[in-house]
Design a protein around this motif. Structure first.
Motif, PDB file in Angstrom:
ATOM      1  N   THR A  33       2.652  -8.984  -5.308  1.00  0.00           N
ATOM      2  CA  THR A  33       2.825  -7.673  -5.921  1.00  0.00           C
ATOM      3  C   THR A  33       4.288  -7.233  -5.862  1.00  0.00           C
ATOM      4  O   THR A  33       4.760  -6.521  -6.760  1.00  0.00           O
ATOM      5  N   ASP A  34       5.006  -7.650  -4.832  1.00  0.00           N
ATOM      6  CA  ASP A  34       6.453  -7.362  -4.786  1.00  0.00           C
ATOM      7  C   ASP A  34       7.162  -8.000  -5.980  1.00  0.00           C
ATOM      8  O   ASP A  34       8.025  -7.380  -6.615  1.00  0.00           O
ATOM      9  N   ILE A  35       6.782  -9.241  -6.250  1.00  0.00           N
ATOM     10  CA  ILE A  35       7.396  -9.940  -7.380  1.00  0.00           C
ATOM     11  C   ILE A  35       6.979  -9.304  -8.703  1.00  0.00           C
ATOM     12  O   ILE A  35       7.793  -9.168  -9.628  1.00  0.00           O
ATOM     13  N   GLN A  36       5.713  -8.885  -8.798  1.00  0.00           N
ATOM     14  CA  GLN A  36       5.254  -8.219 -10.017  1.00  0.00           C
ATOM     15  C   GLN A  36       6.022  -6.925 -10.262  1.00  0.00           C
ATOM     16  O   GLN A  36       6.347  -6.587 -11.407  1.00  0.00           O
ATOM     17  N   LEU A  37       6.303  -6.195  -9.162  1.00  0.00           N
ATOM     18  CA  LEU A  37       7.057  -4.947  -9.308  1.00  0.00           C
ATOM     19  C   LEU A  37       8.478  -5.240  -9.789  1.00  0.00           C
ATOM     20  O   LEU A  37       9.007  -4.540 -10.672  1.00  0.00           O
ATOM     21  N   LYS A  38       9.101  -6.272  -9.232  1.00  0.00           N
ATOM     22  CA  LYS A  38      10.437  -6.655  -9.689  1.00  0.00           C
ATOM     23  C   LYS A  38      10.397  -7.086 -11.156  1.00  0.00           C
ATOM     24  O   LYS A  38      11.313  -6.789 -11.930  1.00  0.00           O
ATOM     25  N   LEU A  58      -0.958  -1.260  -7.020  1.00  0.00           N
ATOM     26  CA  LEU A  58      -1.574  -2.538  -6.668  1.00  0.00           C
ATOM     27  C   LEU A  58      -0.973  -3.103  -5.387  1.00  0.00           C
ATOM     28  O   LEU A  58      -1.672  -3.738  -4.590  1.00  0.00           O
ATOM     29  N   LYS A  59       0.309  -2.860  -5.197  1.00  0.00           N
ATOM     30  CA  LYS A  59       0.962  -3.310  -3.958  1.00  0.00           C
ATOM     31  C   LYS A  59       0.363  -2.597  -2.753  1.00  0.00           C
ATOM     32  O   LYS A  59       0.087  -3.224  -1.716  1.00  0.00           O
ATOM     33  N   LYS A  60       0.121  -1.308  -2.873  1.00  0.00           N
ATOM     34  CA  LYS A  60      -0.497  -0.549  -1.781  1.00  0.00           C
ATOM     35  C   LYS A  60      -1.907  -1.056  -1.508  1.00  0.00           C
ATOM     36  O   LYS A  60      -2.328  -1.188  -0.351  1.00  0.00           O
ATOM     37  N   GLN A  83     -11.158   3.027   2.475  1.00  0.00           N
ATOM     38  CA  GLN A  83     -11.005   4.095   1.484  1.00  0.00           C
ATOM     39  C   GLN A  83      -9.587   4.124   0.939  1.00  0.00           C
ATOM     40  O   GLN A  83      -9.372   4.357  -0.261  1.00  0.00           O
ATOM     41  N   THR A  84      -8.606   3.862   1.811  1.00  0.00           N
ATOM     42  CA  THR A  84      -7.208   3.806   1.360  1.00  0.00           C
ATOM     43  C   THR A  84      -7.028   2.710   0.315  1.00  0.00           C
ATOM     44  O   THR A  84      -6.340   2.900  -0.697  1.00  0.00           O
ATOM     45  N   GLU A  85      -7.648   1.571   0.562  1.00  0.00           N
ATOM     46  CA  GLU A  85      -7.568   0.469  -0.405  1.00  0.00           C
ATOM     47  C   GLU A  85      -8.187   0.868  -1.743  1.00  0.00           C
ATOM     48  O   GLU A  85      -7.608   0.639  -2.812  1.00  0.00           O
ATOM     49  N   GLN A  86      -9.387   1.475  -1.680  1.00  0.00           N
ATOM     50  CA  GLN A  86     -10.073   1.833  -2.915  1.00  0.00           C
ATOM     51  C   GLN A  86      -9.339   2.942  -3.658  1.00  0.00           C
ATOM     52  O   GLN A  86      -9.296   2.945  -4.895  1.00  0.00           O
ATOM     53  N   GLN A  87      -8.734   3.878  -2.934  1.00  0.00           N
ATOM     54  CA  GLN A  87      -7.952   4.923  -3.586  1.00  0.00           C
ATOM     55  C   GLN A  87      -6.765   4.328  -4.341  1.00  0.00           C
ATOM     56  O   GLN A  87      -6.414   4.799  -5.438  1.00  0.00           O
ATOM     57  N   ALA A  88      -6.149   3.304  -3.758  1.00  0.00           N
ATOM     58  CA  ALA A  88      -5.042   2.632  -4.442  1.00  0.00           C
ATOM     59  C   ALA A  88      -5.538   1.931  -5.702  1.00  0.00           C
ATOM     60  O   ALA A  88      -4.839   1.911  -6.727  1.00  0.00           O
ATOM     61  N   LYS A  89      -6.753   1.380  -5.648  1.00  0.00           N
ATOM     62  CA  LYS A  89      -7.326   0.736  -6.834  1.00  0.00           C
ATOM     63  C   LYS A  89      -7.587   1.763  -7.937  1.00  0.00           C
ATOM     64  O   LYS A  89      -7.361   1.484  -9.122  1.00  0.00           O
ATOM     65  N   VAL A  90      -8.075   2.937  -7.544  1.00  0.00           N
ATOM     66  CA  VAL A  90      -8.307   4.003  -8.530  1.00  0.00           C
ATOM     67  C   VAL A  90      -6.985   4.435  -9.167  1.00  0.00           C
ATOM     68  O   VAL A  90      -6.884   4.594 -10.388  1.00  0.00           O
ATOM     69  N   ALA A  91      -5.960   4.607  -8.321  1.00  0.00           N
ATOM     70  CA  ALA A  91      -4.648   5.001  -8.842  1.00  0.00           C
ATOM     71  C   ALA A  91      -4.089   3.941  -9.786  1.00  0.00           C
ATOM     72  O   ALA A  91      -3.478   4.266 -10.816  1.00  0.00           O
TER      73      ALA A  91
END
Length: 424
Positions: free
Chosen positions: A46-51, A124-126, A244-252
């Motif tokens: 995901t770091d590479i995807q962000l770059k 997605l990185k989160k 829940q933190t993981e799923q919230q990141a997926k929703v975002a």
């Protein structure tokens, strides 16, 4: 010589004892296993995807070159009418063979979709980081749970040894009574059968210990000789639920994905340009000619109709709603599980005290039963029942410890608390 041999054996055994790892070392070893590398690579991905998403905002610079052949003279570049004097014999920049080379530049000035893409990758990185932490803590929780089961196995095995020693004393007394005619041989057989059952239980425990040790080795890469002691350093720190933190990141991320698709309806503004050199032989004079052709411009594109965009929006919207529904259900599940674990830990603590008292009482009753049995005031069956009660009480006591560590480990996974700080 005998004492020297014993000393050498003791010194040889000391490094083996020192080599027994602590629970912290086991947990750290679990974090280094190859299986978790996939999670770390997902985070790096995901770091590479962000770059990569941010790189799309930068200008693109490329060089080009070509050699072209035509069946009729072709212009090296667009030519104004007053560029040459044909009557004076100037070379006309038309040729059947043209070499072109130069530099091309492209740069997005405003493409809204690219900004939404970068925001989506951040979410997605989160999510990937939370997923990696869940996998790590789940693996460490398994280590703690398996070690607690291995401790239960060892304590129960020791309790069986104590019962076997007690039954051997009873068997020796019965042998003497049988030989003197004061007891029937069938009573001796009953004790022997009980001893055989305990030996069978020891074999089952030995087999279970092998399985538990193998599972711990798979998780940590370390082969244990015995269980590792567990002590609670502090209660699990409660906060936001890690799943829940993981799923919230997926929703975002799904929200940004929907926004990205919608952004395709916005106009795109791009900067384009090139520096080009064109070379050939003039068809009217056969002399070599060169022409530069440079261009820079701003290009605006606006989608008027693209049916695929509508279907893409519908698909992204469905995905977002599905992720939101999963988050709503996950909140309910996690809240219920957290409340259940709190209640279980309170009840387990109470059960431990009751089990400890029961064990003390059963041990006292067993001592009384031994006296009554030796004096002929108790049958063999009743005496053996007291022996079995002690063993059951030991199992019940240490089973509460297994249940306690399993509940604590599960809490650590729920709240994302590092187990190396919880147990020692």
């Amino acid at each position: 010589m005998k004492y020297l041999t014993c000393l050498l054996l003791l010194l040889w055994a000391l490094p083996l004892q020192a080599a027994q790892p602590t629970i912290t070392e086991l947990l750290n070893a679990a974090a280094r296993q190859p299986e978790l590398k996939a999670g770390r690579l997902a985070v790096q991905g995901t770091d590479i995807q962000l770059k990569q998403a941010r790189a799309a905002l930068y200008p693109k610079l490329s060089v080009f070159g070509s050699y072209e052949m035509y069946n009729s003279p072709t212009n090296l570049r667009p030519m104004p009418p007053t560029e040459i004097n044909i009557a004076a014999g100037d070379s006309i920049p038309f040729s059947k063979r043209i070499a072109r080379y130069g530099v091309r530049v492209e740069m997005p000035l405003f493409v809204k979709e690219l900004y939404s893409l970068a925001d989506k990758v951040k979410k997605l990185k989160k999510s990937s980081r939370a997923r990696y932490r869940i996998e790590l803590l789940t693996r460490q929780a398994q280590v703690v749970s398996l070690d607690a089961s291995l401790a239960f196995n060892a304590h129960l095995n020791a309790a069986i040894d104590a019962r076997l020693a007690s039954l051997r004393k009873t068997r020796d007394d019965l042998k003497l009574a049988v030989s003197n005619g004061r007891a029937a041989e069938s009573e001796l057989l009953k004790v022997q059968t009980a001893s055989n059952d305990l030996q069978r239980q020891k074999n089952d425990l030995a087999r279970q210990a092998l399985v538990l040790t193998s599972q711990i080795e798979q998780l940590t890469g370390i082969r244990l000789n015995r269980f590792v002691g567990l002590t609670l350093k502090r209660p699990v720190a409660k906060g936001a639920f890690l799943p829940q933190t993981e799923q919230q990141a997926k929703v975002a991320a799904a929200e940004k994905d929907l926004q990205q698709v919608r952004d395709r309806h916005y106009p795109a503004l791009k900067l384009e340009g090139f520096l080009s050199e064109n070379r050939g032989e003039a068809y009217n004079t056969d002399r070599s000619i060169d022409r530069s052709y440079d261009y820079i411009g701003v290009k605006l594109s606006f989608p008027l109709f693209d049916r695929s965009l509508s279907t893409s929006i519908d698909q992204a919207d469905i995905q977002l709603r599905r992720q939101k529904d999963q988050l709503a259900q996950l909140r309910i599940d996690l809240k219920a599980e957290a409340g259940s674990l709190d209640g279980q830990l309170k009840l387990i603590g109470h059960s431990t005290e009751l089990a400890r008292t029961t064990l003390e009482n059963d041990r006292r009753l067993l001592e009384i039963a031994k006296v009554a049995f030796r004096n002929g005031r108790m049958t063999t069956e009743d005496y053996l029942r007291y022996e079995a009660q002690v063993l059951d009480a030991v199992a019940a006591l240490y089973q509460t410890q297994v249940d306690r560590w399993q509940a604590i480990s599960r809490q650590a996974v729920l709240f994302g608390d590092e187990l190396t700080g919880v147990v020692q």
